[in-house]
Write an enzyme that holds these catalytic residues in place. Structure first.
Site, PDB file in Angstrom:
ATOM      1  N   ILE A  18     -45.449-103.667 -74.139  1.00 38.75           N
ATOM      2  CA  ILE A  18     -46.705-103.910 -73.809  1.00 38.75           C
ATOM      3  C   ILE A  18     -46.672-104.942 -72.297  1.00 38.75           C
ATOM      4  O   ILE A  18     -47.927-104.721 -71.495  1.00 38.75           O
ATOM      5  CB  ILE A  18     -46.378-105.943 -75.283  1.00 38.75           C
ATOM      6  CG1 ILE A  18     -46.464-104.884 -76.307  1.00 38.75           C
ATOM      7  CG2 ILE A  18     -47.536-107.036 -74.884  1.00 38.75           C
ATOM      8  CD1 ILE A  18     -46.580-105.952 -77.644  1.00 38.75           C
ATOM      9  N   ASP A  37     -38.343-107.037 -64.149  1.00 36.65           N
ATOM     10  CA  ASP A  37     -37.364-106.633 -65.700  1.00 36.65           C
ATOM     11  C   ASP A  37     -35.957-106.838 -65.090  1.00 36.65           C
ATOM     12  O   ASP A  37     -35.616-106.402 -64.135  1.00 36.65           O
ATOM     13  CB  ASP A  37     -38.152-105.376 -66.173  1.00 36.65           C
ATOM     14  CG  ASP A  37     -37.596-105.083 -67.670  1.00 36.65           C
ATOM     15  OD1 ASP A  37     -39.086-105.046 -67.788  1.00 36.65           O
ATOM     16  OD2 ASP A  37     -36.654-104.838 -67.549  1.00 36.65           O
ATOM     17  N   ASN A  90     -43.738-112.619 -71.234  1.00 32.13           N
ATOM     18  CA  ASN A  90     -43.661-111.705 -71.986  1.00 32.13           C
ATOM     19  C   ASN A  90     -42.173-111.368 -72.481  1.00 32.13           C
ATOM     20  O   ASN A  90     -41.687-110.286 -73.490  1.00 32.13           O
ATOM     21  CB  ASN A  90     -44.501-110.211 -71.397  1.00 32.13           C
ATOM     22  CG  ASN A  90     -44.594-109.872 -72.548  1.00 32.13           C
ATOM     23  OD1 ASN A  90     -44.674-109.603 -73.412  1.00 32.13           O
ATOM     24  ND2 ASN A  90     -43.540-107.653 -72.012  1.00 32.13           N
ATOM     25  N   SER A 145     -45.032-114.166 -81.527  1.00 25.45           N
ATOM     26  CA  SER A 145     -45.224-113.003 -82.628  1.00 25.45           C
ATOM     27  C   SER A 145     -45.610-113.650 -83.884  1.00 25.45           C
ATOM     28  O   SER A 145     -45.665-115.082 -84.243  1.00 25.45           O
ATOM     29  CB  SER A 145     -43.950-113.045 -82.940  1.00 25.45           C
ATOM     30  OG  SER A 145     -43.705-111.640 -83.615  1.00 25.45           O
ATOM     31  N   TYR A 158     -35.007-115.408 -84.054  1.00 22.30           N
ATOM     32  CA  TYR A 158     -36.383-114.596 -83.236  1.00 22.30           C
ATOM     33  C   TYR A 158     -37.706-115.780 -83.547  1.00 22.30           C
ATOM     34  O   TYR A 158     -38.415-115.969 -83.262  1.00 22.30           O
ATOM     35  CB  TYR A 158     -36.647-113.089 -83.869  1.00 22.30           C
ATOM     36  CG  TYR A 158     -37.742-112.706 -83.291  1.00 22.30           C
ATOM     37  CD1 TYR A 158     -37.920-112.576 -82.102  1.00 22.30           C
ATOM     38  CD2 TYR A 158     -38.760-112.458 -83.749  1.00 22.30           C
ATOM     39  CE1 TYR A 158     -38.730-111.846 -81.337  1.00 22.30           C
ATOM     40  CE2 TYR A 158     -40.241-112.025 -83.516  1.00 22.30           C
ATOM     41  CZ  TYR A 158     -40.044-111.598 -81.822  1.00 22.30           C
ATOM     42  OH  TYR A 158     -41.137-111.065 -82.118  1.00 22.30           O
ATOM     43  N   THR A 193     -44.853 -99.958 -79.570  1.00 21.80           N
ATOM     44  CA  THR A 193     -44.453 -99.450 -78.584  1.00 21.80           C
ATOM     45  C   THR A 193     -43.724 -98.550 -78.695  1.00 21.80           C
ATOM     46  O   THR A 193     -43.535 -97.848 -79.584  1.00 21.80           O
ATOM     47  CB  THR A 193     -43.690-100.252 -78.154  1.00 21.80           C
ATOM     48  OG1 THR A 193     -42.379-101.043 -78.994  1.00 21.80           O
ATOM     49  CG2 THR A 193     -44.824-102.156 -77.934  1.00 21.80           C
TER      50      THR A 193
END
Length: 266
Positions: A18, A37, A90, A145, A158, A193
């Site tokens: 994403i 990242d 993200n 989410s 999560y 993904t």
């Protein structure tokens, strides 16, 4: 085209999935993109590909579990491009082996997910907002989410962290709206993904499809286009909202189709 022309955007977790799709989309629409990242080589390669296509981008290392790394990403962005206009928080982790039900989950994993999934979002906002204020405003988009809206038999940490991201989004929107900073969230369902394609069996994908309202799965570009909308002036009167991008998977009572099928077989 040029819906975010000249804007400076940070995308965390931008080397794949994403995040990568969003970095590419924002760059095509005129943004100067910082791809942050843990996979630094992947971030730099992604940035170089954008540059090769005529865009502006850099790749930087980001360890979202460390506050100093988040601050360094913000500082590097300002050092390179002078400001920050868009922040896409993200980065997110999940662990199906350790993040179980309340009794059996690993408490260290709970702390780790709270740190990466929630504190990193807070820290990104904390360090980026002062620069946005100086720039006259900005747009923050946080990845939540559907796990933040619907509970499950596992992934307790999560889902809880993602629910907290939804509410943190409202707090940021409330506290900084008068300074022309908008904060919204995007809540993906199952998105195909590369990681999902490589790890989910056809049988599992079929199960997801069974309960989707739409006859197809989501793609990273579906989230990227939503982020683009929230980052652009097209959404200038939207703040504090989390858009659920999940193909209608959670719309209906899942038992009813099974009951109907059972009745037909009797």
């Amino acid at each position: 085209m040029e819906r975010v022309q000249g804007k400076v955007a940070i995308i965390t977790g931008g080397a794949s999935g994403i995040g990568l799709a969003t970095a590419q989309t924002l760059a095509k629409e005129g943004a100067k993109v910082v791809i942050a990242d843990f996979n630094q080589k992947g971030a730099e390669a992604a940035a170089q590909e954008i540059v090769n296509q005529g865009g502006e981008a850099i790749g930087v290392f980001l360890d979202a579990s460390k506050l100093e790394s988040i601050k360094e990403t913000v500082d590097k962005t300002v050092e390179t491009y002078g400001t920050i206009n868009i922040l896409f928080n993200n980065v997110g982790l999940t662990n199906l082996k350790k993040d179980l039900d309340v009794v059996n989950l690993d408490l260290e994993e709970w702390d780790h997910l709270v740190n990466v999934n929630l504190r990193s979002v807070l820290a990104g906002c904390k360090y980026a907002i002062p620069h946005m204020v100086k720039a006259g405003g900005g747009a923050i988009i946080n990845t939540a989410s559907m796990a933040g809206f619907a509970s499950d038999i596992i992934r307790t940490a999560y889902g809880t962290t993602k629910a907290a991201v939804v509410h943190l989004t409202k707090y940021v929107a409330t506290q900084y709206g008068k300074q022309n900073i908008r904060c919204n969230g995007v809540a993906p369902g199952l998105i195909l993904t590369p990681a999902a394609k490589n790890n989910l069996s056809p049988e599992l994908l079929d199960t997801f499809m069974k309960y989707n309202a739409l006859p197809y799965h989501g793609e990273p570009e579906d989230i990227a286009n939503t982020v683009l909308f929230l980052a652009s002036d097209e959404s200038k009167f939207i703040t504090g909202q989390t858009i659920q991008v999940e193909g209608g998977h959670y719309l209906a009572n899942p038992t009813v189709p099974d009951f109907v099928a059972m009745s037909k077989n009797q």
